[in-house]
Design a protein around this motif. Structure first.
Motif, PDB file in Angstrom:
ATOM      1  N   SER A 296     -25.222 -14.064   0.866  1.00  0.00           N
ATOM      2  CA  SER A 296     -24.711 -14.885  -0.229  1.00  0.00           C
ATOM      3  C   SER A 296     -23.367 -15.515   0.122  1.00  0.00           C
ATOM      4  O   SER A 296     -23.003 -16.553  -0.429  1.00  0.00           O
ATOM      5  CB  SER A 296     -24.582 -14.047  -1.501  1.00  0.00           C
ATOM      6  N   MET A 297     -22.638 -14.872   1.044  1.00  0.00           N
ATOM      7  CA  MET A 297     -21.355 -15.414   1.505  1.00  0.00           C
ATOM      8  C   MET A 297     -21.532 -16.289   2.747  1.00  0.00           C
ATOM      9  O   MET A 297     -20.549 -16.750   3.326  1.00  0.00           O
ATOM     10  CB  MET A 297     -20.388 -14.268   1.804  1.00  0.00           C
ATOM     11  N   HIS A 298     -22.789 -16.476   3.158  1.00  0.00           N
ATOM     12  CA  HIS A 298     -23.144 -17.347   4.293  1.00  0.00           C
ATOM     13  C   HIS A 298     -22.477 -16.890   5.605  1.00  0.00           C
ATOM     14  O   HIS A 298     -21.980 -17.697   6.383  1.00  0.00           O
ATOM     15  CB  HIS A 298     -22.771 -18.803   3.984  1.00  0.00           C
ATOM     16  N   LEU A 299     -22.495 -15.555   5.811  1.00  0.00           N
ATOM     17  CA  LEU A 299     -21.850 -14.995   6.993  1.00  0.00           C
ATOM     18  C   LEU A 299     -22.760 -14.971   8.218  1.00  0.00           C
ATOM     19  O   LEU A 299     -22.260 -14.830   9.345  1.00  0.00           O
ATOM     20  CB  LEU A 299     -21.354 -13.568   6.692  1.00  0.00           C
TER      21      LEU A 299
ATOM     22  N   LEU B  87     -27.699 -26.936  -0.312  1.00  0.00           N
ATOM     23  CA  LEU B  87     -28.983 -26.264  -0.393  1.00  0.00           C
ATOM     24  C   LEU B  87     -28.900 -25.016   0.494  1.00  0.00           C
ATOM     25  O   LEU B  87     -28.999 -25.101   1.716  1.00  0.00           O
ATOM     26  CB  LEU B  87     -30.097 -27.195   0.090  1.00  0.00           C
ATOM     27  N   ASN B  88     -28.703 -23.880  -0.131  1.00  0.00           N
ATOM     28  CA  ASN B  88     -28.467 -22.636   0.606  1.00  0.00           C
ATOM     29  C   ASN B  88     -29.779 -21.893   0.834  1.00  0.00           C
ATOM     30  O   ASN B  88     -30.270 -21.176  -0.048  1.00  0.00           O
ATOM     31  CB  ASN B  88     -27.474 -21.761  -0.152  1.00  0.00           C
ATOM     32  N   PHE B  89     -30.328 -22.050   2.030  1.00  0.00           N
ATOM     33  CA  PHE B  89     -31.586 -21.403   2.364  1.00  0.00           C
ATOM     34  C   PHE B  89     -31.408 -19.892   2.409  1.00  0.00           C
ATOM     35  O   PHE B  89     -32.314 -19.143   1.999  1.00  0.00           O
ATOM     36  CB  PHE B  89     -32.099 -21.909   3.725  1.00  0.00           C
ATOM     37  N   ASP B  90     -30.257 -19.420   2.902  1.00  0.00           N
ATOM     38  CA  ASP B  90     -30.057 -17.982   3.069  1.00  0.00           C
ATOM     39  C   ASP B  90     -30.117 -17.236   1.741  1.00  0.00           C
ATOM     40  O   ASP B  90     -30.850 -16.250   1.603  1.00  0.00           O
ATOM     41  CB  ASP B  90     -28.743 -17.693   3.806  1.00  0.00           C
ATOM     42  N   THR B  91     -29.374 -17.698   0.741  1.00  0.00           N
ATOM     43  CA  THR B  91     -29.369 -16.992  -0.536  1.00  0.00           C
ATOM     44  C   THR B  91     -30.705 -17.127  -1.268  1.00  0.00           C
ATOM     45  O   THR B  91     -31.170 -16.175  -1.896  1.00  0.00           O
ATOM     46  CB  THR B  91     -28.241 -17.510  -1.436  1.00  0.00           C
ATOM     47  N   ALA B  92     -31.334 -18.291  -1.176  1.00  0.00           N
ATOM     48  CA  ALA B  92     -32.614 -18.488  -1.850  1.00  0.00           C
ATOM     49  C   ALA B  92     -33.699 -17.603  -1.244  1.00  0.00           C
ATOM     50  O   ALA B  92     -34.503 -16.990  -1.956  1.00  0.00           O
ATOM     51  CB  ALA B  92     -33.032 -19.953  -1.782  1.00  0.00           C
ATOM     52  N   ALA B  93     -33.731 -17.513   0.088  1.00  0.00           N
ATOM     53  CA  ALA B  93     -34.720 -16.663   0.760  1.00  0.00           C
ATOM     54  C   ALA B  93     -34.477 -15.194   0.445  1.00  0.00           C
ATOM     55  O   ALA B  93     -35.423 -14.424   0.230  1.00  0.00           O
ATOM     56  CB  ALA B  93     -34.683 -16.899   2.268  1.00  0.00           C
TER      57      ALA B  93
END
Length: 295
Positions: A97-100, A126-132
């Motif tokens: 969620s922090m895109h680390l 468009l944050n693929f990491d948090t959505a996935a």
């Protein structure tokens, strides 16, 4: 300015379909195996992301590791191993969620879009990491409504769905965080869809489906256990919005109590998701968005 390309539409369109397919039952094959539609669509979204350059192998690795941890935590029995798996999964979820984690491009969909004259321009990625990550948590720790009776149970709690924004937004108005600002931007349908699928589902899967749900089970021996779990999840939800300042933390915590109460009363994650969507949508359409520039 809105940025759309074939790569974005294909990759994030597949990811959006994966989220929508969470409410579809697994498909039984002749061999006796069952296939989850959400998993197939997530794999296709990841493949599209790699082909189009929106994802790289480290990103795929992070998604696979999170999925493995979540599956192991879901399947393990209560005890120290499950606690360790839950902690590891939670830490990884927070890191995503922090895109680390490297490998996620997370391109901007909107840059410097002025939605309210009294607010700063908005940039939305468009944050693929948090959505996935939210997709995986929802699939393994939430029970989707798939029958009419289950959806009727969601509908019976309309008063919480509508009451949450009717409580939180006036408080935001009173403390000077927002002002009344009716509008209907052309960006509205896209905002509502993305907010529902990539924000509300993800955040409610984590804070209500995982944190509140697991704490409720852990504190089940105490009568006040469910209320304690709801308050802890709401407080963590508020702190997760600390980037917006302490005033925003307070408003987010109040909203989190509304979402948590919706989940507690109905025992359906959809009630919390719809309360979350109702608040965000009314905020977008009827109040300063995202907040008054002076705040």
């Amino acid at each position: 300015m809105i940025h759309l390309s074939a790569a974005l539409v294909t990759t994030y369109g597949l990811l959006a379909l994966a989220v929508c397919s969470l409410w579809l039952a697994p498909v039984k094959l002749r061999s006796g195996w069952s296939v989850a539609p959400w998993l197939c669509l997530l794999v296709l979204a990841c493949a599209s992301g790699v082909v189009t350059g929106l994802l790289s192998l480290p990103a795929i690795g992070a998604i696979v590791v999170l999925g493995a941890l979540a599956y192991a935590a879901r399947r393990s029995r209560s005890g120290p191993p499950q606690v360790l798996l839950m902690v590891a999964m939670g830490c990884m979820m927070v890191a995503m969620s922090m895109h680390l984690f490297p490998g996620f491009v997370n391109p901007p969909l909107v840059t410097d879009l002025l939605i309210s004259a009294a607010a700063k321009p908005v940039t939305q990625r468009l944050n693929f990491d948090t959505a996935a990550a939210g997709l995986i948590l929802f699939a393994l720790f939430c029970v989707p409504a798939r029958t009419r009776e289950q959806w009727r149970e969601v509908g019976r709690h309309y008063w919480i769905i509508l009451g949450t924004p009717l409580l939180v937004l006036p408080v935001g108005l009173l403390v000077g965080y927002v002002d009344v600002d009716f509008k209907l931007p052309a960006y509205t349908p896209l905002f509502v869809a993305l907010n529902l699928l990539f924000t509300c589902v993800t955040e409610e899967a984590f804070f209500r489906g995982l944190i509140q749900g697991q704490l409720t089970r852990a504190l089940g021996r105490w009568k006040a256990g469910p209320l304690i779990a709801m308050c802890v999840a709401a407080l963590l939800f508020g702190l997760a919005h600390a980037r917006g300042g302490w005033l925003f933390v307070g408003l987010a915590t109040l909203a989190g109590l509304g979402y948590g109460y919706a989940y507690l009363r109905s025992q359906r994650i959809e009630t919390a998701i719809l309360a979350h969507l109702a608040l965000n949508s009314i905020h977008f359409l009827a109040f300063t968005y995202p907040r008054l520039e002076a705040v």
